[in-house]
Write a protein that holds these residues in place. Structure first.
Motif, PDB file in Angstrom:
ATOM      1  N   ASN A  74       0.812  -1.213   0.000  1.00  0.00           N
ATOM      2  CA  ASN A  74       0.000   0.000   0.000  1.00  0.00           C
ATOM      3  C   ASN A  74       0.849   1.268   0.000  1.00  0.00           C
ATOM      4  O   ASN A  74       0.421   2.308  -0.508  1.00  0.00           O
ATOM      5  CB  ASN A  74      -0.948   0.000   1.201  1.00  0.00           C
ATOM      6  N   ALA A  75       2.048   1.199   0.568  1.00  0.00           N
ATOM      7  CA  ALA A  75       2.931   2.355   0.567  1.00  0.00           C
ATOM      8  C   ALA A  75       3.366   2.718  -0.843  1.00  0.00           C
ATOM      9  O   ALA A  75       3.679   3.872  -1.126  1.00  0.00           O
ATOM     10  CB  ALA A  75       4.149   2.093   1.440  1.00  0.00           C
ATOM     11  N   LYS A  76       3.396   1.728  -1.735  1.00  0.00           N
ATOM     12  CA  LYS A  76       3.781   1.944  -3.123  1.00  0.00           C
ATOM     13  C   LYS A  76       2.587   1.988  -4.071  1.00  0.00           C
ATOM     14  O   LYS A  76       2.770   2.110  -5.286  1.00  0.00           O
ATOM     15  CB  LYS A  76       4.749   0.854  -3.583  1.00  0.00           C
ATOM     16  N   ASN A  77       1.372   1.875  -3.529  1.00  0.00           N
ATOM     17  CA  ASN A  77       0.156   1.855  -4.350  1.00  0.00           C
ATOM     18  C   ASN A  77       0.247   0.799  -5.457  1.00  0.00           C
ATOM     19  O   ASN A  77      -0.098   1.060  -6.617  1.00  0.00           O
ATOM     20  CB  ASN A  77      -0.106   3.227  -4.960  1.00  0.00           C
ATOM     21  N   THR A  78       0.702  -0.395  -5.089  1.00  0.00           N
ATOM     22  CA  THR A  78       0.952  -1.439  -6.073  1.00  0.00           C
ATOM     23  C   THR A  78       0.443  -2.793  -5.588  1.00  0.00           C
ATOM     24  O   THR A  78       0.592  -3.132  -4.409  1.00  0.00           O
ATOM     25  CB  THR A  78       2.449  -1.547  -6.394  1.00  0.00           C
ATOM     26  N   VAL A  79      -0.158  -3.555  -6.498  1.00  0.00           N
ATOM     27  CA  VAL A  79      -0.552  -4.936  -6.231  1.00  0.00           C
ATOM     28  C   VAL A  79       0.223  -5.831  -7.190  1.00  0.00           C
ATOM     29  O   VAL A  79       0.496  -5.442  -8.336  1.00  0.00           O
ATOM     30  CB  VAL A  79      -2.079  -5.121  -6.376  1.00  0.00           C
ATOM     31  N   TYR A  80       0.589  -7.026  -6.731  1.00  0.00           N
ATOM     32  CA  TYR A  80       1.418  -7.937  -7.504  1.00  0.00           C
ATOM     33  C   TYR A  80       0.726  -9.276  -7.704  1.00  0.00           C
ATOM     34  O   TYR A  80      -0.143  -9.667  -6.932  1.00  0.00           O
ATOM     35  CB  TYR A  80       2.751  -8.192  -6.795  1.00  0.00           C
ATOM     36  N   LEU A  81       1.137  -9.973  -8.741  1.00  0.00           N
ATOM     37  CA  LEU A  81       0.716 -11.352  -8.952  1.00  0.00           C
ATOM     38  C   LEU A  81       1.953 -12.155  -9.338  1.00  0.00           C
ATOM     39  O   LEU A  81       2.458 -12.030 -10.449  1.00  0.00           O
ATOM     40  CB  LEU A  81      -0.349 -11.460 -10.047  1.00  0.00           C
ATOM     41  N   GLN A  82       2.447 -12.958  -8.393  1.00  0.00           N
ATOM     42  CA  GLN A  82       3.568 -13.846  -8.656  1.00  0.00           C
ATOM     43  C   GLN A  82       3.020 -15.133  -9.246  1.00  0.00           C
ATOM     44  O   GLN A  82       2.205 -15.806  -8.619  1.00  0.00           O
ATOM     45  CB  GLN A  82       4.338 -14.136  -7.369  1.00  0.00           C
ATOM     46  N   MET A  83       3.468 -15.486 -10.435  1.00  0.00           N
ATOM     47  CA  MET A  83       2.965 -16.649 -11.147  1.00  0.00           C
ATOM     48  C   MET A  83       4.105 -17.651 -11.329  1.00  0.00           C
ATOM     49  O   MET A  83       5.090 -17.360 -12.014  1.00  0.00           O
ATOM     50  CB  MET A  83       2.381 -16.253 -12.502  1.00  0.00           C
ATOM     51  N   ASN A  84       3.960 -18.813 -10.719  1.00  0.00           N
ATOM     52  CA  ASN A  84       4.950 -19.876 -10.819  1.00  0.00           C
ATOM     53  C   ASN A  84       4.345 -21.092 -11.505  1.00  0.00           C
ATOM     54  O   ASN A  84       3.127 -21.222 -11.609  1.00  0.00           O
ATOM     55  CB  ASN A  84       5.455 -20.275  -9.426  1.00  0.00           C
ATOM     56  N   SER A  85       5.202 -21.996 -11.956  1.00  0.00           N
ATOM     57  CA  SER A  85       4.764 -23.227 -12.622  1.00  0.00           C
ATOM     58  C   SER A  85       3.736 -22.937 -13.706  1.00  0.00           C
ATOM     59  O   SER A  85       2.688 -23.575 -13.788  1.00  0.00           O
ATOM     60  CB  SER A  85       4.189 -24.204 -11.584  1.00  0.00           C
ATOM     61  N   LEU A  86       4.042 -21.975 -14.546  1.00  0.00           N
ATOM     62  CA  LEU A  86       3.101 -21.536 -15.570  1.00  0.00           C
ATOM     63  C   LEU A  86       2.805 -22.634 -16.582  1.00  0.00           C
ATOM     64  O   LEU A  86       3.679 -23.435 -16.930  1.00  0.00           O
ATOM     65  CB  LEU A  86       3.631 -20.300 -16.279  1.00  0.00           C
ATOM     66  N   LYS A  87       1.555 -22.652 -17.041  1.00  0.00           N
ATOM     67  CA  LYS A  87       1.073 -23.615 -18.009  1.00  0.00           C
ATOM     68  C   LYS A  87       0.591 -22.891 -19.256  1.00  0.00           C
ATOM     69  O   LYS A  87       0.206 -21.731 -19.185  1.00  0.00           O
ATOM     70  CB  LYS A  87      -0.088 -24.431 -17.419  1.00  0.00           C
ATOM     71  N   PRO A  88       0.579 -23.558 -20.411  1.00  0.00           N
ATOM     72  CA  PRO A  88       0.068 -22.910 -21.621  1.00  0.00           C
ATOM     73  C   PRO A  88      -1.346 -22.351 -21.456  1.00  0.00           C
ATOM     74  O   PRO A  88      -1.667 -21.316 -22.048  1.00  0.00           O
ATOM     75  CB  PRO A  88       0.110 -24.031 -22.663  1.00  0.00           C
ATOM     76  N   GLU A  89      -2.184 -22.999 -20.661  1.00  0.00           N
ATOM     77  CA  GLU A  89      -3.538 -22.532 -20.445  1.00  0.00           C
ATOM     78  C   GLU A  89      -3.617 -21.252 -19.615  1.00  0.00           C
ATOM     79  O   GLU A  89      -4.690 -20.671 -19.468  1.00  0.00           O
ATOM     80  CB  GLU A  89      -4.416 -23.621 -19.809  1.00  0.00           C
ATOM     81  N   ASP A  90      -2.486 -20.803 -19.063  1.00  0.00           N
ATOM     82  CA  ASP A  90      -2.435 -19.519 -18.376  1.00  0.00           C
ATOM     83  C   ASP A  90      -2.285 -18.357 -19.355  1.00  0.00           C
ATOM     84  O   ASP A  90      -2.349 -17.194 -18.937  1.00  0.00           O
ATOM     85  CB  ASP A  90      -1.277 -19.485 -17.380  1.00  0.00           C
ATOM     86  N   THR A  91      -2.071 -18.652 -20.621  1.00  0.00           N
ATOM     87  CA  THR A  91      -1.913 -17.614 -21.629  1.00  0.00           C
ATOM     88  C   THR A  91      -3.170 -16.758 -21.715  1.00  0.00           C
ATOM     89  O   THR A  91      -4.269 -17.269 -21.926  1.00  0.00           O
ATOM     90  CB  THR A  91      -1.614 -18.234 -23.001  1.00  0.00           C
TER      91      THR A  91
END
Length: 122
Positions: A74-91
């Protein structure tokens, strides 16, 4: 009005990782629950993950649970999404937005921006 800009997408091989960022303008970011949605070619936009205003509660779609992690600074006004073990269906194009309370409703209440493209090759 608050504006959101997504970044961090790209091309990655299956099994790889990416970290998406969503930068918000304004000074009221910490008052909102936030979430990520995605839209694949030919499909409707779908819920991915959400986080409460304090960061104490999170919610994930079953398709990404255990692989993706949503967080916020919140101090940086930023939200993140860490994505691991990515699959083709995540495209898909990934979007961030403000979420309704409680986050269990999985309802977006903000506007949609340009998003960031994530492509996972097999």
């Amino acid at each position: 009005q608050v504006q959101l800009v997504e970044s961090g997408g790209g091309l990655v091989q299956a099994g790889g990782s990416l970290r998406l960022s969503c930068a918000a303008s304004g000074r009221t970011f910490s008052s909102y629950a936030m979430g990520w949605f995605r839209q694949a070619p030919g499909k409707e936009r779908e819920f991915v993950a959400a986080i409460s205003w304090s960061g104490q509660s999170t919610r994930y779609d079953d398709s990404v649970k255990g692989r993706f992690t949503i967080s916020r600074d919140n101090a940086k006004n930023t939200v993140y999404l860490q994505m691991n073990s990515l699959k083709p269906e995540d495209t898909a194009v990934y979007y961030c937005t403000a979420m309704a309370n409680p986050i269990a409703t999985e309802r977006a209440v903000g506007s949609w921006g340009q998003g960031t493209q994530v492509t996972v090759s097999s």
